[in-house]
Motif scaffolding. Structure first.
Motif, PDB file in Angstrom:
ATOM      1  N   GLU A  29      48.697 -21.637 -38.474  1.00 35.79           N
ATOM      2  CA  GLU A  29      47.995 -22.481 -37.983  1.00 35.79           C
ATOM      3  C   GLU A  29      47.558 -22.201 -36.484  1.00 35.79           C
ATOM      4  OE1 GLU A  29      50.098 -26.428 -38.771  1.00 35.79           O
ATOM      5  OE2 GLU A  29      51.483 -25.888 -37.378  1.00 35.79           O
ATOM      6  N   TRP A  30      46.562 -22.995 -36.117  1.00 32.38           N
ATOM      7  CA  TRP A  30      46.071 -22.716 -34.697  1.00 32.38           C
ATOM      8  C   TRP A  30      45.144 -23.674 -34.440  1.00 32.38           C
ATOM      9  CZ3 TRP A  30      44.961 -19.378 -38.695  1.00 32.38           C
ATOM     10  CH2 TRP A  30      43.748 -19.339 -39.167  1.00 32.38           C
ATOM     11  N   VAL A  31      44.964 -23.779 -33.120  1.00 32.66           N
ATOM     12  CA  VAL A  31      43.747 -24.663 -32.642  1.00 32.66           C
ATOM     13  C   VAL A  31      42.541 -23.965 -32.101  1.00 32.66           C
ATOM     14  CG1 VAL A  31      45.341 -26.805 -32.173  1.00 32.66           C
ATOM     15  CG2 VAL A  31      44.807 -25.106 -30.418  1.00 32.66           C
ATOM     16  N   LYS A  44      56.024 -27.764 -45.671  1.00 30.57           N
ATOM     17  CA  LYS A  44      55.576 -26.505 -46.061  1.00 30.57           C
ATOM     18  C   LYS A  44      56.960 -25.636 -45.787  1.00 30.57           C
ATOM     19  CE  LYS A  44      51.463 -27.448 -47.349  1.00 30.57           C
ATOM     20  NZ  LYS A  44      51.207 -27.438 -48.731  1.00 30.57           N
ATOM     21  N   GLY A  45      57.793 -25.878 -44.812  1.00 32.24           N
ATOM     22  CA  GLY A  45      58.794 -24.913 -44.794  1.00 32.24           C
ATOM     23  C   GLY A  45      58.347 -24.001 -43.574  1.00 32.24           C
ATOM     24  N   LYS A  46      58.857 -22.723 -43.583  1.00 35.35           N
ATOM     25  CA  LYS A  46      58.470 -21.815 -42.529  1.00 35.35           C
ATOM     26  C   LYS A  46      57.166 -21.456 -42.404  1.00 35.35           C
ATOM     27  CE  LYS A  46      59.767 -17.434 -42.554  1.00 35.35           C
ATOM     28  NZ  LYS A  46      60.666 -16.104 -42.625  1.00 35.35           N
ATOM     29  N   THR A  47      56.434 -21.558 -41.076  1.00 36.74           N
ATOM     30  CA  THR A  47      55.082 -21.416 -40.747  1.00 36.74           C
ATOM     31  C   THR A  47      55.033 -20.780 -39.502  1.00 36.74           C
ATOM     32  OG1 THR A  47      54.740 -23.448 -39.688  1.00 36.74           O
ATOM     33  CG2 THR A  47      54.598 -23.666 -41.828  1.00 36.74           C
ATOM     34  N   ILE A  48      53.759 -20.133 -39.370  1.00 34.68           N
ATOM     35  CA  ILE A  48      53.571 -19.353 -38.154  1.00 34.68           C
ATOM     36  C   ILE A  48      52.434 -20.072 -37.232  1.00 34.68           C
ATOM     37  CG2 ILE A  48      52.370 -17.557 -37.032  1.00 34.68           C
ATOM     38  CD1 ILE A  48      54.205 -15.655 -38.999  1.00 34.68           C
ATOM     39  N   HIS A  49      52.722 -20.096 -36.007  1.00 32.40           N
ATOM     40  CA  HIS A  49      51.641 -20.904 -35.202  1.00 32.40           C
ATOM     41  C   HIS A  49      51.025 -19.889 -34.293  1.00 32.40           C
ATOM     42  CE1 HIS A  49      49.303 -23.830 -32.541  1.00 32.40           C
ATOM     43  NE2 HIS A  49      49.479 -23.112 -31.646  1.00 32.40           N
ATOM     44  N   LEU A  50      49.658 -19.476 -34.585  1.00 35.77           N
ATOM     45  CA  LEU A  50      48.930 -18.473 -33.390  1.00 35.77           C
ATOM     46  C   LEU A  50      48.680 -19.145 -32.265  1.00 35.77           C
ATOM     47  CD1 LEU A  50      47.692 -15.844 -33.016  1.00 35.77           C
ATOM     48  CD2 LEU A  50      45.851 -16.580 -34.510  1.00 35.77           C
ATOM     49  N   GLY A  95      37.961 -17.967 -44.311  1.00 35.69           N
ATOM     50  CA  GLY A  95      38.784 -18.839 -45.434  1.00 35.69           C
ATOM     51  C   GLY A  95      39.662 -19.826 -44.766  1.00 35.69           C
ATOM     52  N   ALA A  96      39.716 -19.887 -43.503  1.00 35.71           N
ATOM     53  CA  ALA A  96      40.671 -20.903 -43.019  1.00 35.71           C
ATOM     54  C   ALA A  96      39.960 -22.120 -43.083  1.00 35.71           C
ATOM     55  CB  ALA A  96      40.607 -20.602 -41.365  1.00 35.71           C
ATOM     56  N   THR A  97      40.688 -23.344 -42.863  1.00 29.69           N
ATOM     57  CA  THR A  97      40.046 -24.726 -43.028  1.00 29.69           C
ATOM     58  C   THR A  97      40.413 -25.203 -41.872  1.00 29.69           C
ATOM     59  OG1 THR A  97      40.986 -25.010 -45.349  1.00 29.69           O
ATOM     60  CG2 THR A  97      40.540 -26.814 -44.248  1.00 29.69           C
ATOM     61  N   ILE A  98      39.187 -25.984 -41.209  1.00 28.95           N
ATOM     62  CA  ILE A  98      39.143 -26.481 -39.733  1.00 28.95           C
ATOM     63  C   ILE A  98      39.345 -28.022 -40.169  1.00 28.95           C
ATOM     64  CG2 ILE A  98      38.005 -27.172 -38.026  1.00 28.95           C
ATOM     65  CD1 ILE A  98      38.281 -24.075 -38.008  1.00 28.95           C
ATOM     66  N   LEU A  99      40.595 -28.662 -39.627  1.00 24.23           N
ATOM     67  CA  LEU A  99      40.770 -29.789 -39.934  1.00 24.23           C
ATOM     68  C   LEU A  99      40.341 -30.852 -38.819  1.00 24.23           C
ATOM     69  CD1 LEU A  99      44.576 -29.456 -40.858  1.00 24.23           C
ATOM     70  CD2 LEU A  99      42.694 -29.633 -42.255  1.00 24.23           C
ATOM     71  N   ASN A 100      39.372 -31.646 -39.133  1.00 21.73           N
ATOM     72  CA  ASN A 100      38.804 -32.694 -38.220  1.00 21.73           C
ATOM     73  C   ASN A 100      39.285 -33.881 -37.985  1.00 21.73           C
ATOM     74  OD1 ASN A 100      36.434 -30.603 -37.765  1.00 21.73           O
ATOM     75  ND2 ASN A 100      35.717 -31.375 -39.497  1.00 21.73           N
ATOM     76  N   ASP A 101      40.400 -34.213 -38.697  1.00 22.62           N
ATOM     77  CA  ASP A 101      40.845 -35.457 -38.831  1.00 22.62           C
ATOM     78  C   ASP A 101      42.126 -35.515 -38.092  1.00 22.62           C
ATOM     79  OD1 ASP A 101      41.820 -34.231 -40.988  1.00 22.62           O
ATOM     80  OD2 ASP A 101      42.135 -35.591 -42.194  1.00 22.62           O
ATOM     81  N   TRP A 102      42.719 -34.270 -37.698  1.00 23.17           N
ATOM     82  CA  TRP A 102      43.997 -34.207 -36.913  1.00 23.17           C
ATOM     83  C   TRP A 102      43.618 -33.956 -35.311  1.00 23.17           C
ATOM     84  CZ3 TRP A 102      48.895 -34.490 -38.640  1.00 23.17           C
ATOM     85  CH2 TRP A 102      48.955 -34.615 -40.180  1.00 23.17           C
ATOM     86  N   ARG A 103      44.498 -34.709 -34.412  1.00 21.76           N
ATOM     87  CA  ARG A 103      44.341 -34.490 -33.045  1.00 21.76           C
ATOM     88  C   ARG A 103      45.349 -33.866 -32.496  1.00 21.76           C
ATOM     89  NH1 ARG A 103      38.987 -35.885 -32.000  1.00 21.76           N
ATOM     90  NH2 ARG A 103      38.488 -37.855 -32.857  1.00 21.76           N
ATOM     91  N   THR A 104      45.284 -32.972 -31.614  1.00 20.60           N
ATOM     92  CA  THR A 104      46.211 -32.256 -30.791  1.00 20.60           C
ATOM     93  C   THR A 104      46.857 -33.258 -29.800  1.00 20.60           C
ATOM     94  OG1 THR A 104      45.525 -29.873 -31.153  1.00 20.60           O
ATOM     95  CG2 THR A 104      47.053 -30.179 -29.180  1.00 20.60           C
ATOM     96  N   VAL A 105      48.062 -33.446 -29.684  1.00 21.64           N
ATOM     97  CA  VAL A 105      49.038 -34.267 -28.680  1.00 21.64           C
ATOM     98  C   VAL A 105      49.613 -33.578 -27.861  1.00 21.64           C
ATOM     99  CG1 VAL A 105      50.312 -36.331 -28.672  1.00 21.64           C
ATOM    100  CG2 VAL A 105      48.582 -36.309 -30.366  1.00 21.64           C
ATOM    101  N   GLN A 106      49.837 -33.552 -26.718  1.00 21.69           N
ATOM    102  CA  GLN A 106      50.487 -32.932 -25.782  1.00 21.69           C
ATOM    103  C   GLN A 106      51.206 -33.859 -24.649  1.00 21.69           C
ATOM    104  OE1 GLN A 106      48.036 -30.117 -23.978  1.00 21.69           O
ATOM    105  NE2 GLN A 106      48.242 -28.563 -25.509  1.00 21.69           N
ATOM    106  N   MET A 107      52.311 -33.628 -24.188  1.00 21.86           N
ATOM    107  CA  MET A 107      52.744 -34.445 -22.847  1.00 21.86           C
ATOM    108  C   MET A 107      53.331 -33.478 -21.947  1.00 21.86           C
ATOM    109  SD  MET A 107      55.911 -37.229 -22.645  1.00 21.86           S
ATOM    110  CE  MET A 107      55.035 -38.212 -23.540  1.00 21.86           C
TER     111      MET A 107
END
Length: 157
Positions: free
Chosen positions: A115-117, A74-80, A133-145
């Motif tokens: 986007e946000w979680v 998508k290019g430039k995005t913002i994470h809330l 109007g936001a879409t909740i994505l159920n098939d993506w998992r947040t990954v952290q280390m």
């Protein structure tokens, strides 16, 4: 109530809100960031984040902290990263006003996505986001280390 861009003197209140959010999310001991780090990272030549605050009668009652990301699709995005309102001021419209300000800012900056979680048990937030109007994505998992994981990974190389 006014919504405005966060300034240096707001950072103690922002940190208090971050800690309140951590307690709400059942991880009160997880916050290690300090006011000094918020000042350094948010107000240098190349700030790592931006904030909007909700202020009522001179008191910061809520905040939204966000930053730019780059999507290969998508290019430039913002994470809330976080949107929090003090518990006693929830239901006053402060959260909605902060949310609108972030989305308006993103639109003005011509980003292609915000986007946000959201925790799966935070049903009031989920309902609010879906209604907006936001879409909740159920098939993506947040990954952290975390730091410990990074250290161990580099040792194992």
């Amino acid at each position: 109530m006014i919504i405005r861009k966060g300034v240096k003197t707001d950072m103690p209140a922002v940190l208090a809100l971050i800690k309140e959010l951590a307690a709400f999310e059942k991880e009160p001991e997880a916050v290690v960031v300090t006011v000094d780090e918020l000042l350094r990272d948010g107000f240098g030549d190349n700030p790592l984040f931006h904030t909007f605050v909700a202020e009522r009668n001179g008191e910061v009652i809520g905040m939204a902290l966000f930053y730019y990301r780059y999507s290969t699709w998508k290019g430039k995005t913002i994470h809330l990263e976080d949107l929090i309102v003090k518990e006693q001021f929830r239901g006053t419209g402060a959260g909605s006003a902060l949310y609108r300000e972030v989305i308006k800012f993103a639109s003005e900056q011509k980003v292609r996505r915000v986007e946000w979680v959201v925790l799966d048990w935070n049903t009031p937030a989920i309902r609010f986001y879906e209604k907006s109007g936001a879409t909740i994505l159920n098939d993506w998992r947040t990954v952290q280390m975390d730091e410990k994981g990074m250290t161990q990974f580099t040792i194992d190389l």
